[in-house]
Design an enzyme around this catalytic site. Structure first.
Site, PDB file in Angstrom:
ATOM      1  N   LYS A  83       0.875  -1.489  -0.118  1.00 32.66           N
ATOM      2  CA  LYS A  83       0.031   0.199  -0.067  1.00 32.66           C
ATOM      3  C   LYS A  83       1.039   1.151   0.025  1.00 32.66           C
ATOM      4  O   LYS A  83       1.960   1.078   0.705  1.00 32.66           O
ATOM      5  CB  LYS A  83      -0.761  -0.220   1.359  1.00 32.66           C
ATOM      6  CG  LYS A  83      -2.230   0.645   1.071  1.00 32.66           C
ATOM      7  CD  LYS A  83      -3.057   0.343   2.217  1.00 32.66           C
ATOM      8  CE  LYS A  83      -4.253   0.917   2.560  1.00 32.66           C
ATOM      9  NZ  LYS A  83      -4.911   0.755   3.821  1.00 32.66           N
TER      10      LYS A  83
HETATM   11  C1  E4P Z   1      -8.221   1.638   3.957  1.00 36.75           C
HETATM   12  O1  E4P Z   1      -7.446   0.722   3.526  1.00 36.75           O
HETATM   13  C2  E4P Z   1      -8.125   2.147   5.227  1.00 36.75           C
HETATM   14  O2  E4P Z   1      -7.205   1.254   6.203  1.00 36.75           O
HETATM   15  C3  E4P Z   1      -9.352   2.380   5.993  1.00 36.75           C
HETATM   16  O3  E4P Z   1     -10.302   2.092   5.443  1.00 36.75           O
HETATM   17  C4  E4P Z   1      -9.226   3.891   6.553  1.00 36.75           C
HETATM   18  O4  E4P Z   1     -10.365   3.885   7.281  1.00 36.75           O
HETATM   19  P1  E4P Z   1     -11.041   5.143   8.515  1.00 36.75           P
HETATM   20  O5  E4P Z   1     -11.113   6.247   7.759  1.00 36.75           O
HETATM   21  O6  E4P Z   1     -12.070   4.476   9.258  1.00 36.75           O
HETATM   22  O7  E4P Z   1      -9.700   5.322   9.191  1.00 36.75           O
END
Ligand code: E4P
Length: 218
Positions: A83
């Site tokens: 990522k």
């Molecule tokens: C996606 O890959 C992120 O890890 C995640 O969905 C972020 O979510 P949040 O906005 O609830 O932290």
């Protein structure tokens, strides 16, 4: 439509793997920090539980370090998706790793133009954050609709739309209606998706009536 779970809690992933509904997992630096564990250990354990894509995020923000981190994470297991953030350096890393044959998930996407750049950089996944857009009074699902529509115009774009920052089952329904490829959600949202009071009420009646028959199928 694929379901990913957005967590770095190995016990939670083990419990949900039994449902047979989990296609992958996403983590991020905040989730790793919350777990209190070493990222390399956590990612290896998750990869051994769920055979689908497991997103592991780089910690650096400069090209050279992100590329080295990405290659190290990709070398842990074949189902790691590296990522990277949606920055110029992040997209350069995306292109380099994708050219190596590594799955890349481009994260922190908040506009259709950013999603176009990620697709051109060869990302396996683009992660638009719907909840965080909703939080600032913008329409997160409109962004999903825009990206799905744009990607559909270009058969050479092979990037899957991975709906992230999901806060409720309604986000899942809306993402499915729009044809998003993947939704990553907290375990609590997946559990909520099963729930309907009429299911509970109906099952209670069926069980009571079945008991009255005195029958046994086995
Ligand atoms: C996606 O890959 C992120 O890890 C995640 O969905 C972020 O979510 P949040 O906005 O609830 O932290």
């Amino acid at each position: 439509m694929k379901f990913f779970i957005d967590t770095a809690e190995v016990a939670e992933i083990k419990a949900l793997a039994d449902t047979g509904l989990v296609d992958g997992v996403t983590t991020n630096p905040s989730l790793i920090a919350k777990s209190g564990r070493n990222i390399l250990d956590v990612i290896c354990e998750i990869c051994d539980i769920i055979p689908g894509p497991i997103s592991a995020e780089v910690g650096a923000t400069d090209y050279e370090t992100m590329l080295a981190e990405g290659r190290k994470l990709a070398g842990l297991r074949p189902n790691v998706a590296v990522k990277v953030p949606l920055t110029p350096d992040g997209l350069k890393v995306c292109k380099a790793l994708s050219d190596d044959g590594t799955m890349v998930n481009v994260t922190l996407c908040f506009s259709a133009n950013q999603a176009i750049l990620a697709a051109k950089a060869g990302a396996a996944f683009i992660s638009p954050f719907v909840g965080r857009l909703d939080d600032i009074g913008q329409d997160g699902m409109q962004l999903i609709s825009d990206i799905v529509e744009i990607y559909a115009q270009y058969p050479d774009f092979t990037t899957d739309v991975l709906v992230a920052s999901v806060r409720s089952p309604m986000h899942v329904t809306d993402a499915a209606r729009l044809g998003a490829h993947v939704v990553t959600m907290p375990a609590s949202v997946l559990r909520q998706m099963y729930q309907h009071p009429l299911t509970d009420k109906g099952l209670a009646t069926f069980c009571a009536d079945w008991a009255k028959t005195g029958q046994s199928i086995l």
